[in-house]
Scaffold this motif. Sequence first.
Motif, short mmCIF file in Angstrom:
data_model
loop_
_atom_site.label_atom_id
_atom_site.label_comp_id
_atom_site.label_asym_id
_atom_site.label_seq_id
_atom_site.Cartn_x
_atom_site.Cartn_y
_atom_site.Cartn_z
N SER A 90 3.93 44.66 26.17
CA SER A 90 3.19 45.89 25.90
C SER A 90 1.80 45.57 25.37
CB SER A 90 3.93 46.75 24.88
OG SER A 90 5.19 47.14 25.36
N TRP A 91 0.90 46.51 25.56
CA TRP A 91 -0.42 46.42 24.95
C TRP A 91 -0.38 47.21 23.64
CZ3 TRP A 91 -5.54 45.45 27.63
CH2 TRP A 91 -5.38 44.58 28.72
N VAL A 92 -0.72 46.57 22.56
CA VAL A 92 -0.72 47.21 21.25
C VAL A 92 -2.15 47.65 20.92
CG1 VAL A 92 -0.27 46.93 18.78
CG2 VAL A 92 1.23 45.83 20.48
N VAL A 93 -2.30 48.93 20.59
CA VAL A 93 -3.61 49.47 20.19
C VAL A 93 -3.46 49.99 18.77
CG1 VAL A 93 -5.41 51.15 20.69
CG2 VAL A 93 -4.12 50.11 22.58
N SER A 94 -4.18 49.37 17.84
CA SER A 94 -4.03 49.71 16.43
C SER A 94 -5.32 50.26 15.83
CB SER A 94 -3.58 48.48 15.63
OG SER A 94 -3.40 48.80 14.26
N ASP A 95 -5.18 51.37 15.13
CA ASP A 95 -6.27 51.93 14.35
C ASP A 95 -6.35 51.12 13.06
OD1 ASP A 95 -8.00 53.41 12.79
OD2 ASP A 95 -7.08 55.34 13.22
N ARG A 96 -7.21 50.14 13.05
CA ARG A 96 -7.47 49.18 11.97
C ARG A 96 -6.46 48.03 11.97
NH1 ARG A 96 -11.51 51.55 9.22
NH2 ARG A 96 -11.40 53.73 8.58
N PHE A 97 -6.97 46.89 11.46
CA PHE A 97 -6.15 45.69 11.22
C PHE A 97 -6.87 44.90 10.13
CE2 PHE A 97 -4.29 41.50 12.69
CZ PHE A 97 -2.99 41.82 12.38
N THR A 98 -6.81 43.60 10.18
CA THR A 98 -7.30 42.79 9.06
C THR A 98 -8.81 42.88 8.85
OG1 THR A 98 -5.47 41.28 9.48
CG2 THR A 98 -7.21 40.48 8.04
N ASP A 99 -9.58 43.13 9.89
CA ASP A 99 -11.03 43.29 9.68
C ASP A 99 -11.31 44.39 8.66
OD1 ASP A 99 -11.93 41.34 11.62
OD2 ASP A 99 -11.26 42.75 13.16
N ALA A 100 -10.45 45.40 8.62
CA ALA A 100 -10.62 46.49 7.65
C ALA A 100 -10.45 46.00 6.22
CB ALA A 100 -9.64 47.63 7.94
N SER A 101 -9.57 45.02 6.02
CA SER A 101 -9.38 44.48 4.67
C SER A 101 -10.62 43.72 4.21
CB SER A 101 -8.14 43.57 4.63
OG SER A 101 -6.97 44.32 4.80
N PHE A 102 -11.21 42.96 5.13
CA PHE A 102 -12.44 42.25 4.77
C PHE A 102 -13.59 43.24 4.53
CE2 PHE A 102 -10.05 38.72 6.47
CZ PHE A 102 -10.50 37.64 5.73
#
Length: 210
Positions: A90-102
């Motif tokens: 599957s292709w996973v599309v996420s609203d935010r990931f680790t870049d948001a923590s930085f």
Amino acid sequence: MYAGKFITLEGIDGAGKSTQLAYLSALLQQKQQTVVVTREPGGTALGERLRALLLDQSSAMHPETEALLMFAARREHIDKVIVPALQDGSWVVSDRFTDASFAYQGGGRQIDREKLALLEQWVQGGLQPDLTLFFDVPIELGLQRVSAMKTPDRFEQERQDFFRRVRDAYLARACEFPQRIHIIDARQPVNAVKAEVASTIETLCAGSRL
């Protein structure tokens, strides 16, 4: 290497991620891809409970506590949602990931970047998105859009200087990982932004021989 692809959407509040998330999901489905749409913090039952705590205006906490809760939710998200979906093709599309923590905890809360990098390595190992779309918008416009849509949450009620640090951290991250992070000018009309999203996805698909 996984059978599926991992795409993340980033940007300050009011950058228009929600609109583009729906568009991107539909676009990939038109290409006959199985798409898993998710978000951070959240994505799992535990993650959603942590999200409610993190966004609640009454939840006062130390900045490092906030960062640790974000990464705790991410560990569950990776284990329960992201990796299984990628393994299934599957292709996973996420609203935010680790870049948001930085951006938010590193830039906004001014937590030492080395501490966040340590958590990143511990929690996700070598897992990184195949593509990150960063929707860049001036601080004033983003805040204006948020205030017109809903009651601000614990992050959205922060002052402009907080969001300037967040945006600067996002841009610094994009400079650090130019092959992965694609900057999109979110001041453009919605259809122009969609066209750029579609073009970027075509490039990723071509590289995947789809």
